[in-house]
Write an enzyme that holds these catalytic residues in place. Structure first.
Site, mmCIF file in Angstrom:
data_model
loop_
_atom_site.group_PDB
_atom_site.id
_atom_site.type_symbol
_atom_site.label_atom_id
_atom_site.label_comp_id
_atom_site.label_asym_id
_atom_site.label_seq_id
_atom_site.Cartn_x
_atom_site.Cartn_y
_atom_site.Cartn_z
ATOM 1 N N ASN A 1 5.768 -13.173 11.761
ATOM 2 C CA ASN A 1 5.178 -13.929 12.759
ATOM 3 C C ASN A 1 6.234 -14.741 13.167
ATOM 4 O OD1 ASN A 1 3.486 -15.396 14.739
ATOM 5 N ND2 ASN A 1 2.037 -15.950 13.154
ATOM 6 N N HIS B 1 -5.284 -15.667 14.073
ATOM 7 C CA HIS B 1 -4.618 -16.635 13.085
ATOM 8 C C HIS B 1 -4.978 -18.151 13.191
ATOM 9 C CE1 HIS B 1 -1.071 -18.977 11.772
ATOM 10 N NE2 HIS B 1 -0.493 -17.781 11.366
ATOM 11 N N GLU C 1 -3.822 -21.064 13.142
ATOM 12 C CA GLU C 1 -3.128 -21.919 14.285
ATOM 13 C C GLU C 1 -4.219 -21.717 15.706
ATOM 14 O OE1 GLU C 1 0.831 -20.886 13.997
ATOM 15 O OE2 GLU C 1 0.802 -21.837 12.003
ATOM 16 N N GLU D 1 -4.271 -15.888 4.595
ATOM 17 C CA GLU D 1 -3.328 -17.050 4.781
ATOM 18 C C GLU D 1 -3.987 -18.482 4.529
ATOM 19 O OE1 GLU D 1 0.075 -15.574 7.523
ATOM 20 O OE2 GLU D 1 -1.400 -16.565 8.551
ATOM 21 N N GLY E 1 3.378 -23.086 6.344
ATOM 22 C CA GLY E 1 4.527 -24.021 6.925
ATOM 23 C C GLY E 1 4.550 -25.371 5.722
HETATM 24 P P1 13P Z 1 4.959 -19.482 6.962
HETATM 25 O O1 13P Z 1 5.490 -18.376 6.189
HETATM 26 O O2 13P Z 1 5.865 -20.416 7.826
HETATM 27 O O3 13P Z 1 4.309 -20.614 5.864
HETATM 28 O O4 13P Z 1 3.891 -19.072 7.934
HETATM 29 C C1 13P Z 1 2.676 -18.238 7.429
HETATM 30 C C2 13P Z 1 1.933 -17.695 8.753
HETATM 31 O O5 13P Z 1 1.285 -18.516 9.229
HETATM 32 C C3 13P Z 1 2.295 -16.547 9.106
HETATM 33 O O6 13P Z 1 1.481 -16.030 10.006
#
Ligand code: 13P
Length: 256
Positions: free
Chosen positions: A10, A99, A101, A171, A177
């Site tokens: 992603n 997601h 976010e 997730e 992140g």
């Molecule tokens: P990271 O691997 O940067 O932690 O992100 C995970 C993510 O949100 C993938 O959709």
């Protein structure tokens, strides 16, 4: 039944067209051609979809492409939105849906996630459905219940053969992140619950078939331990998918 592992990158809001083309070329080179034991998916921003697919077509690559989001209406006055038909015609096999976010920053609800999943499967595409709890929810001790609720809402009203086109990505928000990965045991506990819930909703065969991914600071150092868990069938990777070297290592980890 053995499930085909999936490694999905992603890219989030990263890479202009020229950067995307270079990254895809590097990746395609590093991944070699002769493999059918892992499904590799790139999820670039909309503006990069066509250029990335053009590079992959030119290289006769088996790597697939997914959108990061999609709108459920067919067409019309929805400024700024992209339809399922648009991403299908361009050549996407999947779209990420829900997601964290998008849920947090753009206030997407369980209901809109469900509408998007239904629109995708109706068009014959797959949804990569993201679920996951915040640190607050985990500290309250209700992570399993919360994530089960997200899954049930996302898949509400689907037929088993449509649900089977989808992939679930667990997730945990506190691991995205942050460099703080869930332990393999923490991730496995949730992923096992997700598979059990799918079995309750759609039957054992669908649950056996469905890929469940882990996402949240997955990297070349922790991938093997996570993939060793019986209910983790691959990864949805952010940061480590932005470099061809690290992402191709993650793909290779799926092939062992
Ligand atoms: P990271 O691997 O940067 O932690 O992100 C995970 C993510 O949100 C993938 O959709």
């Amino acid at each position: 039944m053995t499930r085909l592992p999936m490694m999905a990158g992603n890219w989030k809001m990263n890479n202009t067209i020229s950067e995307a083309v270079v990254l895809t070329q590097e990746l395609s080179y590093q991944l070699e051609h002769d493999w059918d034991d892992v499904e590799v998916v790139l999820c670039p921003p909309y503006t990069d979809l066509k250029p990335v697919l053009t590079v992959l077509d030119y290289d006769k690559s088996a790597v697939k492409v997914a959108a990061q989001n999609v709108f459920w209406e067919e067409k019309g006055a929805f400024t700024g939105e992209i339809s399922v038909r648009m991403i299908k015609e361009i050549g996407c096999a999947y779209s990420i849906v829900g997601h964290s976010e998008r849920r947090e920053i753009f206030e997407e609800s369980d209901e809109s996630v469900n509408k998007k999943v239904k629109a995708l499967v109706a068009a014959g595409l797959g949804a990569i459905v993201c679920v996951g709890e915040s640190l607050f929810v985990r500290d309250e001790g209700i992570a399993l219940m919360f994530v089960e609720g997200q899954l049930r809402a996302a898949f509400a009203g689907l037929e088993p053969n449509d649900a089977a086109k989808c992939v679930v990505a667990y997730e945990p928000i506190w691991a995205i992140g942050t460099g703080r990965t869930a332990t393999p045991e923490q991730a496995e506990e949730v992923c096992a619950m997700l598979r059990e819930t799918i079995a309750h909703m759609f039957g054992g065969a669908c649950a056996e078939e469905m890929r469940i991914l882990y996402g949240g600071s997955m990297n070349t150092g922790n991938v093997d331990m996570l993939l060793a868990m019986p209910n983790i069938d691959g990864g949805l990777v952010g940061g480590a998918s932005l470099e061809a070297a690290s992402f191709s290592q993650l793909v290779k980890a799926c092939r062992k």
